[in-house]
Motif scaffolding. Structure first.
Motif, short mmCIF file in Angstrom:
data_model
loop_
_atom_site.label_atom_id
_atom_site.label_comp_id
_atom_site.label_asym_id
_atom_site.label_seq_id
_atom_site.Cartn_x
_atom_site.Cartn_y
_atom_site.Cartn_z
N SER A 68 0.85 -1.19 0.00
CA SER A 68 0.00 0.00 0.00
C SER A 68 0.89 1.25 0.00
O SER A 68 1.74 1.40 -0.88
CB SER A 68 -0.95 -0.02 1.20
OG SER A 68 -1.85 1.06 1.12
N ASN A 69 0.74 2.12 0.98
CA ASN A 69 1.54 3.33 1.05
C ASN A 69 2.72 3.21 2.01
O ASN A 69 3.32 4.21 2.39
CB ASN A 69 0.67 4.52 1.48
CG ASN A 69 -0.34 4.90 0.43
OD1 ASN A 69 -0.08 4.79 -0.76
ND2 ASN A 69 -1.52 5.32 0.87
N ASN A 70 3.05 1.98 2.39
CA ASN A 70 4.10 1.77 3.37
C ASN A 70 5.33 1.11 2.74
O ASN A 70 5.22 0.22 1.89
CB ASN A 70 3.60 0.88 4.51
CG ASN A 70 2.46 1.54 5.28
OD1 ASN A 70 2.52 2.73 5.59
ND2 ASN A 70 1.41 0.77 5.57
N LEU A 71 6.49 1.56 3.14
CA LEU A 71 7.76 0.99 2.70
C LEU A 71 8.51 0.50 3.94
O LEU A 71 8.75 1.26 4.88
CB LEU A 71 8.61 2.05 1.98
CG LEU A 71 10.06 1.66 1.65
CD1 LEU A 71 10.08 0.49 0.67
CD2 LEU A 71 10.81 2.86 1.09
N THR A 72 8.87 -0.78 3.94
CA THR A 72 9.60 -1.37 5.06
C THR A 72 11.00 -1.75 4.59
O THR A 72 11.16 -2.50 3.61
CB THR A 72 8.89 -2.60 5.61
OG1 THR A 72 7.57 -2.24 6.03
CG2 THR A 72 9.65 -3.19 6.79
N LEU A 73 12.01 -1.24 5.27
CA LEU A 73 13.40 -1.57 4.98
C LEU A 73 13.95 -2.46 6.09
O LEU A 73 13.64 -2.27 7.26
CB LEU A 73 14.25 -0.30 4.89
CG LEU A 73 13.77 0.81 3.95
CD1 LEU A 73 14.69 2.01 4.03
CD2 LEU A 73 13.67 0.30 2.52
#
Length: 359
Positions: free
Chosen positions: A325-330
């Protein structure tokens, strides 16, 4: 152009001998030639004389050394790029690895010149008459059998600068004068050199400069035998470098004297800097003079480091990202580096990453 797959996979073994002499490549005056991605070994060219070059010889069309009046013959343009090469186990009268003869324009970049021999001058590289640019290269373990410049020799540039940038010169041996390098009637501008573990068997100098100008900045000259730069005060300018005590600097600033640079592991030829090295952030970004501009923009920390290798924190390992969705996980593996604190992350909505950058 002459382009191999990679120097690890494209090996030219010349299989020459004193009785059957040959080189890997001979290139005379040219408009535009690239030689890249090769290992060259087994060259032998002692009978070639001053032109030199056991692995590669770059030559003037005219092979004269002197004019009829006894002056040095002039040099001509030749645009040759030597890049991504490993030159080892070659021999010549001059320049066991590379010989450059009466040319202006050759560029040597990302080249390892290792364990070559010359009978007289420049165990690794020899340039007679002209201008060569050498960058991001290693000159290691070469030797001369009877004369000068264990690593390299550059002679007669007619007042035009030959430049050395980000070059490691280590573990070379000369019979006398310049365990690392010998310069004669040459204009030399050197930035970010690492010069260590070189030997002059006559105990004269690690670098000899005769009849020319030697400018050095952001460099390390340490633990050579002897640790002596033999150059007249009026023809020397050294700044922001770790150099032997008693060296003529030309009254320039920023030098430190006889300080252990704290290499990562010089015994295994790792001359990168430990993070606690006094040479980290001890250089200058502006090494310009009245006649030559040299600005360093790519460095890590408060200022450029001394030496050939800029210290940088190791990059994250096992780096992954996940978009939902609108989330980015590094995510990445934890750093094992001593005293590590955190990584910074920058984001931008600009595809070219030139504006709208936030951290």
């Amino acid at each position: 152009h002459l382009i191999g797959e990679s120097w690890e996979n494209t090996v030219i073994d010349v299989e020459a001998s004193p009785e059957k002499q040959a080189r890997g490549f001979i290139v005379r005056e040219v408009e535009d030639v690239v030689i890249t991605n090769f290992t060259i070994t087994g060259g032998s060219a002692e009978d070639a004389g001053c032109q030199g070059g056991g692995a590669i010889s770059l030559q003037n069309d005219d092979d004269a050394v002197f004019n009829p009046n006894g002056s040095f013959a002039s040099f001509d343009s030749s645009n040759v790029l030597l890049e991504n090469l490993y030159l080892t186990g070659n021999h010549a009268y001059n320049g066991g690895g590379i010989g450059v003869f009466r040319l202006i324009g050759p560029v040597i970049n990302n080249v390892i010149v290792e364990n070559n021999t010359a009978k007289t001058h420049g165990g690794g590289i020899f340039h007679h008459a002209g201008v060569t640019l050498i960058s991001n290269s290693v000159i290691r373990g070469n030797s001369t059998q009877s004369m000068h410049g264990g690593g390299l020799s550059i002679y007669v540039t007619n007042g035009q600068p030959s430049a050395l940038t980000n070059v490691e010169i280590t573990n070379n041996t000369a019979e006398f004068w310049g365990g690392a390098a010998m310069f004669f009637e040459a204009y030399i501008l050197a930035a970010n050199l690492t010069v260590s573990n070189n030997t002059d068997n006559s105990e004269t100098s690690v670098i000899t400069n005769m009849g020319g100008y030697l400018g050095i900045g952001n460099s390390i000259i340490w633990n050579n035998s002897p640790d002596v730069i033999d150059s007249d005060l009026v023809s020397t300018g050294i700044q922001y470098s770790n150099i032997p005590t008693g060296t003529n600097t030309g009254d320039l600033l920023g030098n430190i004297f006889d300080v252990d640079p704290v290499y990562t592991d010089s015994e295994t030829n790792d001359f990168t800097l430990n993070r606690y090295s006094p040479c980290v952030d001890a250089g200058a970004s502006d090494l310009s003079s009245e006649t030559y501009e040299y600005i360093i923009e790519d460095y890590f920390g408060l200022a450029p480091d001394m030496g050939a290798y800029e210290f940088r924190l190791p990059s994250p390992t096992e780096f992954t990202f996940d978009i939902e969705s609108n989330n980015l996980t590094l995510s990445w593996d934890p750093s094992t580096y001593d005293d590590f604190q955190y990584y910074g992350v920058q984001v931008s909505t600009d595809p070219s990453y030139e504006s709208n950058i936030s951290e």
